[in-house]
Design an enzyme around this catalytic site. Sequence first.
Site, mmCIF file in Angstrom:
data_model
loop_
_atom_site.group_PDB
_atom_site.id
_atom_site.type_symbol
_atom_site.label_atom_id
_atom_site.label_comp_id
_atom_site.label_asym_id
_atom_site.label_seq_id
_atom_site.Cartn_x
_atom_site.Cartn_y
_atom_site.Cartn_z
ATOM 1 N N ARG A 41 48.409 34.693 30.520
ATOM 2 C CA ARG A 41 48.197 33.370 31.109
ATOM 3 C C ARG A 41 47.710 33.500 32.548
ATOM 4 O O ARG A 41 48.217 34.330 33.316
ATOM 5 C CB ARG A 41 49.502 32.562 31.086
ATOM 6 C CG ARG A 41 49.923 32.177 29.697
ATOM 7 C CD ARG A 41 51.140 31.252 29.714
ATOM 8 N NE ARG A 41 51.839 31.355 28.451
ATOM 9 C CZ ARG A 41 51.419 30.809 27.315
ATOM 10 N NH1 ARG A 41 50.311 30.088 27.300
ATOM 11 N NH2 ARG A 41 52.105 30.973 26.204
ATOM 12 N N ASP A 42 46.733 32.654 32.882
ATOM 13 C CA ASP A 42 46.236 32.617 34.258
ATOM 14 C C ASP A 42 47.347 32.119 35.182
ATOM 15 O O ASP A 42 48.075 31.176 34.870
ATOM 16 C CB ASP A 42 45.008 31.697 34.353
ATOM 17 C CG ASP A 42 44.217 31.930 35.621
ATOM 18 O OD1 ASP A 42 43.079 32.417 35.541
ATOM 19 O OD2 ASP A 42 44.751 31.620 36.725
ATOM 20 N N ASN A 99 32.836 34.155 34.512
ATOM 21 C CA ASN A 99 32.179 34.052 35.810
ATOM 22 C C ASN A 99 31.571 35.403 36.185
ATOM 23 O O ASN A 99 32.141 36.452 35.877
ATOM 24 C CB ASN A 99 33.193 33.627 36.876
ATOM 25 C CG ASN A 99 33.777 32.262 36.611
ATOM 26 O OD1 ASN A 99 33.083 31.367 36.153
ATOM 27 N ND2 ASN A 99 35.067 32.091 36.880
ATOM 28 N N VAL A 108 37.844 38.453 40.504
ATOM 29 C CA VAL A 108 38.440 39.711 40.043
ATOM 30 C C VAL A 108 37.347 40.486 39.313
ATOM 31 O O VAL A 108 36.783 39.990 38.321
ATOM 32 C CB VAL A 108 39.647 39.470 39.118
ATOM 33 C CG1 VAL A 108 40.223 40.810 38.650
ATOM 34 C CG2 VAL A 108 40.723 38.644 39.827
ATOM 35 N N HIS A 112 36.367 39.305 32.375
ATOM 36 C CA HIS A 112 37.413 38.560 31.681
ATOM 37 C C HIS A 112 36.844 37.239 31.212
ATOM 38 O O HIS A 112 36.000 36.637 31.873
ATOM 39 C CB HIS A 112 38.619 38.334 32.589
ATOM 40 C CG HIS A 112 38.271 37.789 33.933
ATOM 41 N ND1 HIS A 112 37.815 38.584 34.964
ATOM 42 C CD2 HIS A 112 38.288 36.524 34.416
ATOM 43 C CE1 HIS A 112 37.583 37.844 36.018
ATOM 44 N NE2 HIS A 112 37.857 36.583 35.715
ATOM 45 N N HIS A 114 37.753 33.437 30.345
ATOM 46 C CA HIS A 114 38.739 32.363 30.512
ATOM 47 C C HIS A 114 38.742 31.528 29.234
ATOM 48 O O HIS A 114 37.669 31.099 28.771
ATOM 49 C CB HIS A 114 38.350 31.429 31.650
ATOM 50 C CG HIS A 114 38.348 32.047 33.013
ATOM 51 N ND1 HIS A 114 39.333 31.795 33.950
ATOM 52 C CD2 HIS A 114 37.466 32.888 33.620
ATOM 53 C CE1 HIS A 114 39.061 32.449 35.071
ATOM 54 N NE2 HIS A 114 37.931 33.121 34.902
HETATM 55 P P1 AMP Z 1 37.523 34.728 38.226
HETATM 56 O O1 AMP Z 1 37.508 33.803 39.404
HETATM 57 O O2 AMP Z 1 36.624 34.329 37.101
HETATM 58 O O3 AMP Z 1 37.322 36.163 38.655
HETATM 59 O O4 AMP Z 1 38.985 34.590 37.606
HETATM 60 C C1 AMP Z 1 40.076 35.280 38.092
HETATM 61 C C2 AMP Z 1 41.295 34.548 37.598
HETATM 62 O O5 AMP Z 1 42.402 35.422 37.689
HETATM 63 C C3 AMP Z 1 41.646 33.296 38.397
HETATM 64 O O6 AMP Z 1 41.621 32.165 37.536
HETATM 65 C C4 AMP Z 1 43.049 33.582 38.935
HETATM 66 O O7 AMP Z 1 43.881 32.459 38.950
HETATM 67 C C5 AMP Z 1 43.532 34.635 37.957
HETATM 68 N N1 AMP Z 1 44.542 35.546 38.458
HETATM 69 C C6 AMP Z 1 44.532 36.209 39.653
HETATM 70 N N2 AMP Z 1 45.617 36.982 39.753
HETATM 71 C C7 AMP Z 1 46.322 36.815 38.609
HETATM 72 C C8 AMP Z 1 47.550 37.350 38.104
HETATM 73 N N3 AMP Z 1 48.283 38.218 38.810
HETATM 74 N N4 AMP Z 1 47.984 36.952 36.885
HETATM 75 C C9 AMP Z 1 47.251 36.074 36.165
HETATM 76 N N5 AMP Z 1 46.085 35.542 36.582
HETATM 77 C C10 AMP Z 1 45.636 35.902 37.781
#
Ligand code: AMP
Length: 125
Positions: A41-42, A99, A108, A112, A114
């Site tokens: 989960r995000d 993204n 990140v 990944h 979403h």
């Molecule tokens: P992006 O912006 O597409 O790179 O998505 C990165 C996602 O990772 C964001 O929606 C963050 O909320 C999520 N995220 C960052 N750190 C964590 C974590 N420790 N556990 C779960 N989700 C995370």
Amino acid sequence: MMRVSQLHFGNKMSDTIFHKIIDRRIPADIVYEDEHLIAFRDIAPQAPVHVLFVPKITIPTLNDVQPGQAGIVGRLAIAAANYAKAQGFAEDGYRIVMNCNDHGGQTVFQIHLHLLAGAPLGRFG
Ligand code: AMP
């Protein structure tokens, strides 16, 4: 066994927060895992259901996917669809998003998918 975090990918970061989740160095709310990928989960959900599907091999961005790695991108999508079916919202529908880099809002640098669901998400595109 070599940890995914020990793999290196040019000069790009190969030890992201998602590698730490894969390696169980930090906790996450994991909802699915197999030999190829993990889903959790995000931490900052943008919809009632917001799950991230992450490959275990290091791939910083969609731009870095090699032809021989096409299968993992399909696996992420199929895992998301299977999760939607198992959770009972596949017929209502959902959105998947990947993204890429700055303009795509990627934060990140380990690819990944979403999965967003649980309510009407509005038009996109
Ligand atoms: P992006 O912006 O597409 O790179 O998505 C990165 C996602 O990772 C964001 O929606 C963050 O909320 C999520 N995220 C960052 N750190 C964590 C974590 N420790 N556990 C779960 N989700 C995370």
